[in-house]
Write an enzyme that holds these catalytic residues in place. Structure first.
Site, PDB file in Angstrom:
ATOM      1  N   CYS A 281      21.825  81.516   9.901  1.00 53.93           N
ATOM      2  CA  CYS A 281      20.828  80.640   9.280  1.00 53.93           C
ATOM      3  C   CYS A 281      19.429  82.667   9.694  1.00 53.93           C
ATOM      4  O   CYS A 281      20.376  83.329  10.717  1.00 53.93           O
ATOM      5  CB  CYS A 281      20.607  80.508  11.325  1.00 53.93           C
ATOM      6  SG  CYS A 281      18.956  80.421  11.452  1.00 53.93           S
TER       7      CYS A 281
ATOM      8  N   HIS B 109      20.196  71.048   9.524  1.00 51.79           N
ATOM      9  CA  HIS B 109      20.048  72.057  10.343  1.00 51.79           C
ATOM     10  C   HIS B 109      17.916  72.278   9.462  1.00 51.79           C
ATOM     11  O   HIS B 109      17.669  72.670  10.835  1.00 51.79           O
ATOM     12  CB  HIS B 109      21.275  73.576   9.557  1.00 51.79           C
ATOM     13  CG  HIS B 109      20.181  75.223   9.967  1.00 51.79           C
ATOM     14  ND1 HIS B 109      21.339  76.113  10.403  1.00 51.79           N
ATOM     15  CD2 HIS B 109      19.571  75.829   9.572  1.00 51.79           C
ATOM     16  CE1 HIS B 109      20.910  76.991  10.862  1.00 51.79           C
ATOM     17  NE2 HIS B 109      19.702  76.831  10.511  1.00 51.79           N
ATOM     18  N   GLU B 110      17.869  72.273   8.755  1.00 52.20           N
ATOM     19  CA  GLU B 110      16.061  72.874   8.319  1.00 52.20           C
ATOM     20  C   GLU B 110      15.634  71.761   9.060  1.00 52.20           C
ATOM     21  O   GLU B 110      14.326  72.357   9.897  1.00 52.20           O
ATOM     22  CB  GLU B 110      15.951  72.624   7.154  1.00 52.20           C
ATOM     23  CG  GLU B 110      17.033  74.132   6.307  1.00 52.20           C
ATOM     24  CD  GLU B 110      16.463  74.942   7.165  1.00 52.20           C
ATOM     25  OE1 GLU B 110      15.860  76.227   7.378  1.00 52.20           O
ATOM     26  OE2 GLU B 110      17.963  76.137   6.800  1.00 52.20           O
TER      27      GLU B 110
ATOM     28  N   HIS C  48      14.827  72.638  12.630  1.00 48.66           N
ATOM     29  CA  HIS C  48      13.878  73.436  12.939  1.00 48.66           C
ATOM     30  C   HIS C  48      12.173  73.753  12.956  1.00 48.66           C
ATOM     31  O   HIS C  48      11.797  73.800  13.987  1.00 48.66           O
ATOM     32  CB  HIS C  48      13.610  75.145  11.275  1.00 48.66           C
ATOM     33  CG  HIS C  48      15.048  76.106  11.577  1.00 48.66           C
ATOM     34  ND1 HIS C  48      14.935  77.219  12.295  1.00 48.66           N
ATOM     35  CD2 HIS C  48      15.849  76.763  11.008  1.00 48.66           C
ATOM     36  CE1 HIS C  48      16.010  77.868  12.223  1.00 48.66           C
ATOM     37  NE2 HIS C  48      16.349  77.449  11.660  1.00 48.66           N
TER      38      HIS C  48
END
Length: 188
Positions: free
Chosen positions: A94, A136-137, A140
């Site tokens: 990341c 993954h994003e 966030h």
């Protein structure tokens, strides 16, 4: 404009991002800056909270990978996961955790409802690397980091590196933001 990337221990990375109600020039400029910043950092995905903007926006560009050389960048706004299928483990990194890698188990295929760069509603099925990077994003946007999804024993192995990041002992080949510093790019 290249934006600094917020790193581990910044509150914005642990907050739930707010949905966007539309797109204006500021958001279009932010998207362009996020793509430029991501590429400058040799990344393949970047979420708005990583540049200090707590909004539900992310960009992905896999074209730097030979297998995906013909792929166009993707802009995802207000994503909502509808379905998942299959699971696999893969090493992740990341831009907000420079130098840290870890294995994460995620669904290998997803169905996603979202808005595109024109704020048009879309539903798509994604698999492989695109599914992984999207998840993954999206994490966030929900205040989660990939390290939160690592097995506990693996997570303990990187505690020393995380502590170094938390106290600001970090090096990267791209600009980093100091914790708690608001980004001008978010003033919309």
């Amino acid at each position: 404009m290249i934006l600094p990337i917020n790193i581990y221990n910044d509150e914005v990375l642990r907050a739930t991002a707010k949905p966007l109600k539309g797109i204006d020039r500021n958001i279009r400029d932010l998207v362009a800056s996020m793509l430029e910043s991501m590429r400058n950092a040799s990344g393949i995905g970047l979420a708005a909270p990583q540049v200090g903007c707590s909004i539900r926006l992310l960009v992905i560009d896999l074209s730097c990978m030979e297998k995906y050389a013909d792929e166009k960048p993707v802009v995802v706004i207000n994503p909502h996961l509808l379905a998942v299928k299959g699971y696999n483990a893969m090493e992740e990194g990341c831009l907000s955790l420079p130098g840290i890698l870890g294995d994460v188990v995620r669904p290998s295929s997803i169905t996603l409802k979202y808005r595109d760069e024109h704020f048009e509603e879309r539903t798509g099925e994604f698999s492989g690397m695109m599914a992984r990077v999207l998840q993954h994003e999206i994490d966030h946007l929900d205040g989660k980091l990939f390290i939160d999804r690592m097995q506990k024993r693996d997570r303990r192995k990187i505690d020393k590196e995380l502590h170094s990041l938390a106290i600001g002992n970090v090096e990267a080949d791209y600009p980093l933001a100091l914790a708690g510093i608001a980004q001008k790019a978010c003033e919309a």
